[in-house]
Scaffold this active site. Structure first.
Site, mmCIF file in Angstrom:
data_model
loop_
_atom_site.group_PDB
_atom_site.id
_atom_site.type_symbol
_atom_site.label_atom_id
_atom_site.label_comp_id
_atom_site.label_asym_id
_atom_site.label_seq_id
_atom_site.Cartn_x
_atom_site.Cartn_y
_atom_site.Cartn_z
ATOM 1 C CB CYS A 198 -21.060 106.328 -36.862
ATOM 2 S SG CYS A 198 -21.225 105.584 -38.492
ATOM 3 N NE ARG B 61 -28.881 101.804 -41.246
ATOM 4 C CZ ARG B 61 -28.268 102.604 -40.366
ATOM 5 N NH1 ARG B 61 -27.300 102.124 -39.609
ATOM 6 N NH2 ARG B 61 -28.609 103.875 -40.272
ATOM 7 C CB ILE C 171 -15.343 111.394 -46.622
ATOM 8 C CG1 ILE C 171 -15.170 111.892 -48.066
ATOM 9 C CG2 ILE C 171 -16.592 111.998 -45.984
ATOM 10 C CD1 ILE C 171 -15.148 113.404 -48.218
ATOM 11 C CE LYS D 249 -28.643 104.908 -47.067
ATOM 12 N NZ LYS D 249 -28.091 105.852 -46.087
ATOM 13 C CG ASN D 250 -27.733 108.778 -48.319
ATOM 14 O OD1 ASN D 250 -28.309 108.161 -47.422
ATOM 15 N ND2 ASN D 250 -26.482 108.552 -48.656
ATOM 16 N NE ARG E 29 -23.696 109.908 -37.800
ATOM 17 C CZ ARG E 29 -23.308 110.154 -36.553
ATOM 18 N NH1 ARG E 29 -23.316 109.180 -35.679
ATOM 19 N NH2 ARG E 29 -22.945 111.337 -36.173
ATOM 20 N N PRO F 60 -19.180 113.903 -35.807
ATOM 21 C CG PRO F 60 -17.708 115.703 -35.696
ATOM 22 C CD PRO F 60 -17.812 114.281 -36.190
ATOM 23 C CB VAL F 61 -24.230 116.755 -35.185
ATOM 24 C CG1 VAL F 61 -24.533 115.359 -35.742
ATOM 25 C CG2 VAL F 61 -24.418 116.801 -33.668
ATOM 26 C CG ASP F 62 -18.658 120.134 -35.281
ATOM 27 O OD1 ASP F 62 -17.640 120.799 -35.496
ATOM 28 O OD2 ASP F 62 -18.987 119.141 -35.967
ATOM 29 C CG LEU F 63 -19.403 121.418 -39.221
ATOM 30 C CD1 LEU F 63 -18.915 120.882 -40.547
ATOM 31 C CD2 LEU F 63 -18.722 122.730 -38.854
ATOM 32 C CG ASP G 287 -21.871 107.013 -49.279
ATOM 33 O OD1 ASP G 287 -22.887 107.716 -49.304
ATOM 34 O OD2 ASP G 287 -21.086 106.992 -48.311
HETATM 35 C C1 EPZ Z 1 -24.039 111.822 -45.710
HETATM 36 O O1 EPZ Z 1 -23.668 111.658 -44.349
HETATM 37 C C2 EPZ Z 1 -24.542 110.455 -46.171
HETATM 38 N N1 EPZ Z 1 -25.652 110.049 -45.343
HETATM 39 C C3 EPZ Z 1 -23.418 109.438 -46.047
HETATM 40 O O2 EPZ Z 1 -23.878 108.205 -46.589
HETATM 41 C C4 EPZ Z 1 -22.235 109.904 -46.877
HETATM 42 O O3 EPZ Z 1 -21.160 109.020 -46.678
HETATM 43 C C5 EPZ Z 1 -21.806 111.314 -46.445
HETATM 44 O O4 EPZ Z 1 -22.919 112.215 -46.518
HETATM 45 C C6 EPZ Z 1 -20.694 111.866 -47.319
HETATM 46 O O5 EPZ Z 1 -21.055 111.863 -48.649
HETATM 47 C C7 EPZ Z 1 -26.887 110.569 -45.592
HETATM 48 O O6 EPZ Z 1 -27.101 111.391 -46.460
HETATM 49 C C8 EPZ Z 1 -27.994 110.094 -44.719
HETATM 50 P P1 EPZ Z 1 -21.143 114.656 -43.852
HETATM 51 P P2 EPZ Z 1 -23.366 112.921 -43.414
HETATM 52 O O7 EPZ Z 1 -21.788 115.543 -42.855
HETATM 53 O O8 EPZ Z 1 -24.268 114.028 -43.787
HETATM 54 C C9 EPZ Z 1 -17.575 115.708 -40.840
HETATM 55 C C10 EPZ Z 1 -24.319 105.900 -46.655
HETATM 56 O O9 EPZ Z 1 -23.536 104.938 -46.787
HETATM 57 N N2 EPZ Z 1 -18.593 116.489 -40.094
HETATM 58 O O10 EPZ Z 1 -21.034 115.132 -45.244
HETATM 59 O O11 EPZ Z 1 -23.382 112.454 -42.016
HETATM 60 C C11 EPZ Z 1 -17.855 114.193 -40.770
HETATM 61 O O12 EPZ Z 1 -17.348 113.629 -39.593
HETATM 62 C C12 EPZ Z 1 -23.977 107.058 -45.715
HETATM 63 O O13 EPZ Z 1 -25.405 105.999 -47.254
HETATM 64 C C13 EPZ Z 1 -18.198 117.246 -39.012
HETATM 65 O O14 EPZ Z 1 -17.019 117.280 -38.657
HETATM 66 O O15 EPZ Z 1 -21.854 113.242 -43.841
HETATM 67 C C14 EPZ Z 1 -17.188 113.690 -42.029
HETATM 68 O O16 EPZ Z 1 -15.839 113.457 -41.788
HETATM 69 C C15 EPZ Z 1 -22.766 106.784 -44.875
HETATM 70 N N3 EPZ Z 1 -19.135 117.948 -38.327
HETATM 71 C C16 EPZ Z 1 -17.393 114.846 -43.003
HETATM 72 O O17 EPZ Z 1 -17.687 116.007 -42.231
HETATM 73 C C17 EPZ Z 1 -20.465 117.943 -38.696
HETATM 74 O O18 EPZ Z 1 -21.298 118.595 -38.043
HETATM 75 C C18 EPZ Z 1 -18.515 114.631 -44.006
HETATM 76 O O19 EPZ Z 1 -19.686 114.267 -43.306
HETATM 77 C C19 EPZ Z 1 -20.854 117.182 -39.801
HETATM 78 C C20 EPZ Z 1 -19.895 116.455 -40.495
#
Ligand code: EPZ
Length: 423
Positions: A118, A400, A330, A22-23, A94, A124-127, A308
């Protein structure tokens, strides 16, 4: 509103085919926005999240042909005739934010709704935004939308992630493929889904080095071409089903399973006493002795223990011989399965990001509620090993990320069925 009823106590044996990831698919599909030529994805999973991404891409003008019962998708974005990713679609998933980088890189402008809240954390998506700004994008947040512009195209740059982000790495990696010059991403995410994305982009003509390491270098090109790409298997689905025979006893082969994708998880599972064997066709998992041993788990970015699989691992440790400590590092709110497992008789204490699980002999079946994707499947796993019946409600969360759970588990001897409540 569907529920799933599990009658526990059946020892499992047989084989389960593992689907495409999926991811990986959720970042590969938006990559079609980078080229006018068709992108063909094979081994695509049949999940509601994939359908949501299809709806989003179609709303931007992408033509999508689904073949082979949904396991093959031909995506064609010869022309992007709508540059707005609408809130009504984005709020459902998201990962929709992953259209931002590719659309901006190809078209020079894009308007994408912010994803909103969520269940498992603020997320957040700031990065994503700061990374695109490091490639010269001009961004404005207005009315809940990101308005992005790069009138003269994106320009290669260097971006260091303060925290590892899978999604932000994917978004900026895709954008950098069409940026002028060289982009260097430091402290990048190393997940197998990113390696799979880089493999697909390279087949489309991109120049990428270092995917799978914490430093990715991209040499921008003028245009990308079409390609055909097999989606990597779903390591999270794999890990989930490896836990089924670990909980019930018995032996199951996970067809297509690969140890190299789930190193840290497999090591932990072996520490509990579970036997894992790589075969010619997959991974064979069995529980040679009685109760599993307690272990401690700390979630981390790849190649660490995947967040996950934390909920599913907790389901196993509920009946371990001893006390396990799980640390979720995480996401700040990813223990919502714990109160439901406690309803089944588990001994769990949660303090902030740490859960202490004192193993009990056996869980008891009970009505429980799914709160998010991975929590939902952890309750099904717990039900497989419990006495009596477990009814898991709100399984739309499950759909999902898991295709045909009941069929896959009942093929190995589980007593499991889906019931639909008339609305
Ligand atoms: C991906 O989410 C996966 N989703 C998630 O799987 C998975 O849990 C996660 O990576 C971690 O492995 C998909 O690939 C669609 P991150 P993502 O950005 O990209 C912080 C599932 O169950 N962060 O690596 O959203 C964030 O809050 C899902 O299949 C910022 O602060 O995760 C988190 O604490 C759930 N700012 C950490 O980084 C940002 O702009 C890691 O998030 C982006 C992230």
């Amino acid at each position: 509103m569907d529920s799933i009823i599990v009658t526990g106590g059946k020892t499992l044996s047989g084989s389960i085919p593992i689907a495409g990831a999926k991811n990986a698919c959720l970042t590969l599909m938006p990559a079609t926005l980078l080229t006018e030529e068709p992108l063909t994805l094979t081994n695509t999973p049949r999940l509601s999240d994939i359908r949501t991404m299809s709806v989003l891409l179609a709303s931007l003008g992408v033509g999508i042909t689904s073949l082979e019962d949904g396991q093959k998708q031909i995506l064609s974005s010869r022309k992007i005739d709508n540059h707005v990713a609408d809130y009504e679609i984005v709020r459902q998933m998201r990962a929709s934010i992953l259209v931002l980088g590719p659309m901006l890189a190809r078209e020079g402008h894009a308007v994408v709704s912010l994803p909103g809240g969520c269940a498992i954390g603020a997320r957040p998506v700031d990065l994503h935004l700061r990374g695109l700004e490091s490639l010269g994008a001009e961004l404005e947040l207005r009315d809940g939308y990101v308005h992005a512009r790069a009138p003269r195209g994106l320009v290669g740059g260097t971006f260091e992630f303060p925290v590892v982000s899978v999604g932000a790495t994917e978004n900026i990696l895709m954008a950098a493929t069409l940026a002028k010059g060289t982009t260097v991403l430091k402290n990048a995410a190393r997940e197998p889904e990113i390696v799979d994305l880089a493999r697909c982009l390279t087949a489309m003509g991109a120049q990428i080095d270092g995917a799978g390491t914490d430093t990715i270098t991209v040499q921008g090109v003028d245009r990308l071409r079409g390609a055909t790409h097999p989606v990597v298997i779903d390591r999270i689905e794999l890990g989930t089903y490896m836990l089924a025979p670990a909980i019930t006893g018995g032996e199951v082969e996970l067809l297509g399973g690969r140890l190299d994708l789930i190193g840290a998880f497999a090591t932990k599972l072996c520490e509990t006493g579970i036997s894992i064997e790589q075969t010619a066709t997959g991974l064979r998992v069995s529980r040679p002795n009685g109760r599993v041993a307690a272990v401690d788990v700390v979630t981390a970015p790849h190649p660490g223990f995947p967040t996950d699989l934390q909920a599913q691992m907790m389901a196993l440790l509920c009946t371990a011989d001893g006390t396990s400590v799980l640390e979720e590092r995480i996401f700040e709110n990813r223990f919502m399965h714990a109160p439901e497992l406690i309803r089944m008789g588990a001994g769990i204490e949660v303090h902030g990001g740490t859960a202490t699980v004192t193993g009990v002999e056996k869980l008891r079946g009970a009505p429980v509620m799914a709160t998010d994707l991975r929590a939902s499947v952890s309750l099904i796993l717990a039900g497989l090993g419990a006495t009596g019946e477990t009814t898991v409600s709100r399984v739309y969360h499950l759909d999902r990320g898991y295709e045909r759970v009941e069929e896959k588990l009942s093929a190995c001897g589980a007593e499991i069925e889906r019931v639909t409540e008339d609305g």
